[in-house]
Scaffold this active site. Structure first.
Site, short mmCIF file in Angstrom:
data_model
loop_
_atom_site.label_atom_id
_atom_site.label_comp_id
_atom_site.label_asym_id
_atom_site.label_seq_id
_atom_site.Cartn_x
_atom_site.Cartn_y
_atom_site.Cartn_z
N PHE A 146 0.88 -1.17 0.00
CA PHE A 146 0.00 0.00 0.00
C PHE A 146 0.93 1.22 0.00
O PHE A 146 1.87 1.28 0.78
CB PHE A 146 -0.87 -0.04 1.26
CG PHE A 146 -1.95 1.00 1.29
CD1 PHE A 146 -3.22 0.70 0.83
CD2 PHE A 146 -1.71 2.27 1.79
CE1 PHE A 146 -4.23 1.66 0.86
CE2 PHE A 146 -2.70 3.23 1.83
CZ PHE A 146 -3.97 2.92 1.36
N ASP A 215 2.14 -5.22 8.38
CA ASP A 215 0.98 -4.35 8.27
C ASP A 215 -0.25 -5.24 8.12
O ASP A 215 -0.38 -5.98 7.14
CB ASP A 215 1.15 -3.42 7.06
CG ASP A 215 0.02 -2.41 6.96
OD1 ASP A 215 -1.12 -2.76 7.32
OD2 ASP A 215 0.26 -1.28 6.49
N TYR A 240 -10.54 1.03 10.77
CA TYR A 240 -11.78 1.45 10.11
C TYR A 240 -12.19 0.50 8.99
O TYR A 240 -13.20 0.72 8.34
CB TYR A 240 -11.66 2.89 9.59
CG TYR A 240 -10.41 3.18 8.78
CD1 TYR A 240 -10.29 2.76 7.47
CD2 TYR A 240 -9.33 3.84 9.37
CE1 TYR A 240 -9.14 3.01 6.74
CE2 TYR A 240 -8.18 4.09 8.65
CZ TYR A 240 -8.08 3.68 7.33
OH TYR A 240 -6.94 3.91 6.61
N LYS A 241 -11.39 -0.55 8.73
CA LYS A 241 -11.74 -1.52 7.69
C LYS A 241 -12.52 -2.66 8.35
O LYS A 241 -13.67 -2.47 8.72
CB LYS A 241 -10.47 -1.98 6.97
CG LYS A 241 -9.83 -0.83 6.17
CD LYS A 241 -8.48 -1.15 5.57
CE LYS A 241 -7.92 0.08 4.88
NZ LYS A 241 -6.50 -0.05 4.54
N ARG A 389 -12.81 -4.34 -6.92
CA ARG A 389 -12.56 -4.99 -5.62
C ARG A 389 -13.87 -5.22 -4.89
O ARG A 389 -14.70 -4.32 -4.77
CB ARG A 389 -11.70 -4.09 -4.72
CG ARG A 389 -10.24 -4.15 -5.00
CD ARG A 389 -9.40 -3.60 -3.84
NE ARG A 389 -10.06 -2.56 -3.04
CZ ARG A 389 -9.57 -2.10 -1.89
NH1 ARG A 389 -8.46 -2.60 -1.38
NH2 ARG A 389 -10.19 -1.14 -1.24
#
Ligand SMILES: *Cc1c(COP(=O)(O)O)cnc(C)c1O
Length: 417
Positions: A146, A215, A240-241, A389
């Site tokens: 990312f 991560d 927050y995912k 996605r």
């Protein structure tokens, strides 16, 4: 790397209709057997919408409004400053860190919540270089990382006098050498959904004398993570995912207990001081995970996260993983049966051991196709140039939702040449 989605052999329209009815039956049976089915009621979802973007921003739980209104109205509004002690605000980063620790295989006292993932990547990498033996001056980074992790790693390398080398995650253990101080690896690739072998890569890094920073943004809350058992040194992740803490909810930092005494933070704010209210001019670090703290915690979003974590009460991560794999298998099967042949190609590995909790499909005009999906109530996202996605979050996604999403996708792709 990409793998074609399995397509039925011939396009016999009658067989296709039978398939369609059979898929409805399968979805209903899978939903009826789902041990997590009732957990869906803990979320405030939009009626009629299929939300497949929980790998980007999880939805709110039904109880979060009530909790936030108590935090604002009573704890802040009535108790004011007294809430730092009286409502447990001051120790919330460690207390909530332990709740996250339970989801990622970390015993209490090793996870602290606060700041963004980007900031925690910085703390973890610089602290790891400072812990590494003399002469080690190389940082390895997952080549497909990312982007923020890569940007921060580049700056951390520059600040610590290290060189930065990008290596594909699968080969990062083998690439580590006697100059490698630390490697930063994404557990699940955000674009392809590929799951990397955390135990094997960590062991290979250790064999080379390097530290491992993971991560967990796309794995925590989606699949089992065993930080303690697998010997991970440091880890970061966002909330927050898959943890549904809300937009911008604070991230977390794991520092292995044995390394905490040597964790020398590059951001030694007053919240990580041994005696923060002593207001001493000289810095002296606190003991334990709270060495990872910096400044005043983000209390409103931290307590929203605390409330969101209640959705995990009584939930086994093993059940979440089993359902995630079944959901993504079923979605791939539905896509194979319903979407016109050749229109999409999965970039997510078919092997369970290499799959996270999302399906990424390569598709021409992916941006437009995703806009059409969202207009019809199937919310996923698009990663440029050509990836659709779909995040499958087992706490609230049903098998019927996976089938519906595949059906709408097939309709859209049938309508376009
Ligand atoms: C989502 C995500 C981030 C986000 O970082 P922020 O600082 O919260 O913006 C970082 N790394 C990975 C791997 C992610 O998936």
């Amino acid at each position: 790397m990409s793998e074609p989605v399995t397509q039925p052999p011939a396009a016999d329209p009658a067989a296709g209709r039978q398939d369609a009815a059979a898929l409805d039956g399968r979805a209903a049976a899978l939903d009826a057997q789902d041990p997590l089915a009732a957990v869906r009621d803990r979320f405030d979802l939009v009626t009629g919408e299929v939300y497949l973007d929980g790998n980007s921003l999880g939805p709110p739980t039904t109880r979060i409004m009530e909790r936030l209104s108590d935090v604002v109205g009573r704890e802040w509004g009535r108790m004011g400053i007294r809430s730092w002690d009286g409502s447990g605000w001051w120790t919330a980063p460690e207390r909530i860190g332990d709740r996250i620790g339970a989801l990622v295989g970390a015993a209490p006292g090793q996870v602290v919540v606060g700041d963004s993932t980007s900031v925690n990547v910085f703390k973890a990498l610089v602290a790891a270089v400072r812990m590494a033996p003399d002469g080690r001056d190389e940082i390895l980074v997952d080549a497909a990382t990312f982007p923020t992790d890569g940007y921060i790693a580049e700056s951390a390398a520059r600040m610590t006098g290290c060189t930065l080398r990008a290596v594909p995650a699968g080969g990062i253990g083998a690439a580590a050498g006697e100059r490698t101080a630390v490697a930063l690896v994404n557990h699940v690739d955000y674009r392809s959904g590929r799951l990397h072998d955390l135990p094997a890569v960590t062991a290979a890094l250790h064999a080379a004398g390097a530290l491992a920073v993971w991560d967990l943004c796309h794995s925590a809350g989606a699949l089992p993570v065993a930080l303690d058992a697998d010997g991970v040194d440091l880890a970061v992740g966002c909330t927050y995912k898959y943890l549904n803490g809300g937009p911008g909810s604070p991230a977390y930092l794991y520092v292995r207990g044995a390394l905490q005494p040597r964790f020398d933070s590059p951001l030694p704010g007053w919240n990580s001081h041994a005696d923060p209210f002593g207001m001493a001019p000289a810095y002296a670090p606190a003991e334990g995970a709270l060495r990872g703290r910096v400044g005043t915690p983000e209390i409103l979003s931290l307590l929203a996260l605390d409330s969101a974590l209640d959705a995990w009460d009584g939930v086994e991560v093993g059940d979440v993983r089993a359902k995630s794999l079944a959901l993504t298998d079923f979605f791939l099967e539905c896509v194979g049966a319903l979407v016109p042949p050749g229109r999409v190609e999965s970039v997510t590995p078919l092997a369970h051991a290499e799959r996270g909790s999302q399906v990424s499909l390569r598709c021409q005009d992916a941006g437009e196709v995703m806009r059409a999906l969202i207009a019809r109530g199937v919310v996923g996202d698009h990663r440029r140039p050509d990836v659709l996605r779909f995040g499958f979050t087992p706490l609230y996604t049903r098998f019927a939702d996976a089938l519906h999403a595949a059906r709408v996708l097939a309709d859209i792709l049938e309508g376009t040449p």
